[in-house]
Design an enzyme around this catalytic site. Structure first.
Site, PDB file in Angstrom:
ATOM      1  CB  SER A  27      -0.931   0.001   1.221  1.00  0.00           C
ATOM      2  OG  SER A  27      -0.178  -0.028   2.411  1.00  0.00           O
ATOM      3  CB  SER A  29       2.034   7.590  -2.883  1.00  0.00           C
ATOM      4  OG  SER A  29       3.308   7.640  -2.258  1.00  0.00           O
ATOM      5  CG  ASP A  86       6.413   4.915   6.008  1.00  0.00           C
ATOM      6  OD1 ASP A  86       5.879   5.595   5.110  1.00  0.00           O
ATOM      7  OD2 ASP A  86       5.777   4.121   6.717  1.00  0.00           O
ATOM      8  N   GLY A  97       4.299   1.459   7.622  1.00  0.00           N
ATOM      9  CA  GLY A  97       3.016   1.517   8.307  1.00  0.00           C
ATOM     10  C   GLY A  97       2.440   2.905   8.431  1.00  0.00           C
ATOM     11  N   GLY A  98       3.026   3.855   7.693  1.00  0.00           N
ATOM     12  CA  GLY A  98       2.480   5.206   7.714  1.00  0.00           C
ATOM     13  C   GLY A  98       1.047   5.270   7.229  1.00  0.00           C
ATOM     14  N   GLY A  99       0.678   4.299   6.385  1.00  0.00           N
ATOM     15  CA  GLY A  99      -0.696   4.241   5.896  1.00  0.00           C
ATOM     16  C   GLY A  99      -1.615   3.421   6.772  1.00  0.00           C
ATOM     17  CD  GLU A 105       1.880  -2.018   4.316  1.00  0.00           C
ATOM     18  OE1 GLU A 105       1.524  -1.121   3.536  1.00  0.00           O
ATOM     19  OE2 GLU A 105       2.611  -1.814   5.304  1.00  0.00           O
ATOM     20  CE  LYS A 123       9.071   8.022   1.508  1.00  0.00           C
ATOM     21  NZ  LYS A 123       8.061   7.051   1.079  1.00  0.00           N
TER      22      LYS A 123
END
Length: 224
Positions: A27, A29, A86, A97-99, A105, A123
């Site tokens: 997941s 962008s 991230d 896990g920012g999303g 995941e 990153k």
């Protein structure tokens, strides 16, 4: 046409997809860019694949793009997983896990025969910790869990969405833990996992097979 680093990394990742594969879809962008590239290749080459998405957002986009989806009920093995991150360090350890999809995941990435991370150059870092470590926790008694997390020397924040508590796809809460700098990511992950109420951490250790990093248009392939 000028491509972004995320698009460049995504285009490279699609080259690893073969006909008949079961694909773990992460997941974020950068993964969204991968899905656009994958859908285009499927149309052009009539590529036959199925995907297992880690988040509802990825599931929605894949469905919109016409990418067939499946679940672990049908396929317990994943040929390849493509995910973003991230942070990534020189050992190919990750903070993710920012999303808010870190548990799903990690489940997908662990069972994948090959796990490829795609990322922009910003990153890539020397030492993990500049990005807070997301920790997924059971909602019941989260305040006590947060207090125990703080004993490891981090600043904590219960993740919110405007005025509401953020709820993961698994109906749990996420506490973001800011350690500033992580000296031993593996030991920290093990310690946090021992806290009752902690479901999973966003530290990914010894999981990545390959990292595709695009930095100012330059592509790097990192492997252990």
């Amino acid at each position: 046409m000028e491509y972004s680093d995320k698009q460049i990394a995504a285009q490279e990742a699609v080259r690893y997809i073969k006909d008949g594969m079961v694909i773990g879809i992460g997941s974020g962008s950068t993964v969204n860019e991968f899905l656009y590239c994958l859908a285009a290749r499927m149309r052009k080459e009539r590529l036959q694949v199925v995907g297992i998405p880690a988040s509802k957002k990825s599931e929605r986009l894949a469905t919109e793009l016409g990418i067939p989806l499946t679940t672990f009920a049908t396929y317990q093995n994943v040929d390849i997983a493509i995910d973003g991150t991230d942070e990534i360090d020189d050992q190919l350890y990750l903070v993710k896990g920012g999303g808010g999809s870190l548990v799903r995941e990690k489940m997908i990435d662990l069972v994948a025969e090959t796990f490829i991370v795609i990322a922009s150059g910003k990153k890539k870092i020397k030492k993990l910790g500049s990005f807070p470590v997301p920790v997924e926790v059971v909602p019941f008694g989260w305040q006590a869990t947060e207090q125990r997390l703080q004993q490891f020397g981090c600043q904590t924040n219960l993740r919110m969405v405007e005025e509401d508590i953020f709820v993961s796809d698994n109906q749990n809460y996420i506490i973001d833990c800011d350690f500033k700098e992580i000296d031993d990511a593996e030991a920290l992950h093990r310690s946090l996992k021992q806290i009752v109420g902690v479901i999973e951490t966003g530290i990914f250790i010894n999981m990545v097979d390959k990292a595709i990093v695009a930095d100012n248009g330059e592509l790097s392939i990192l492997e252990k």
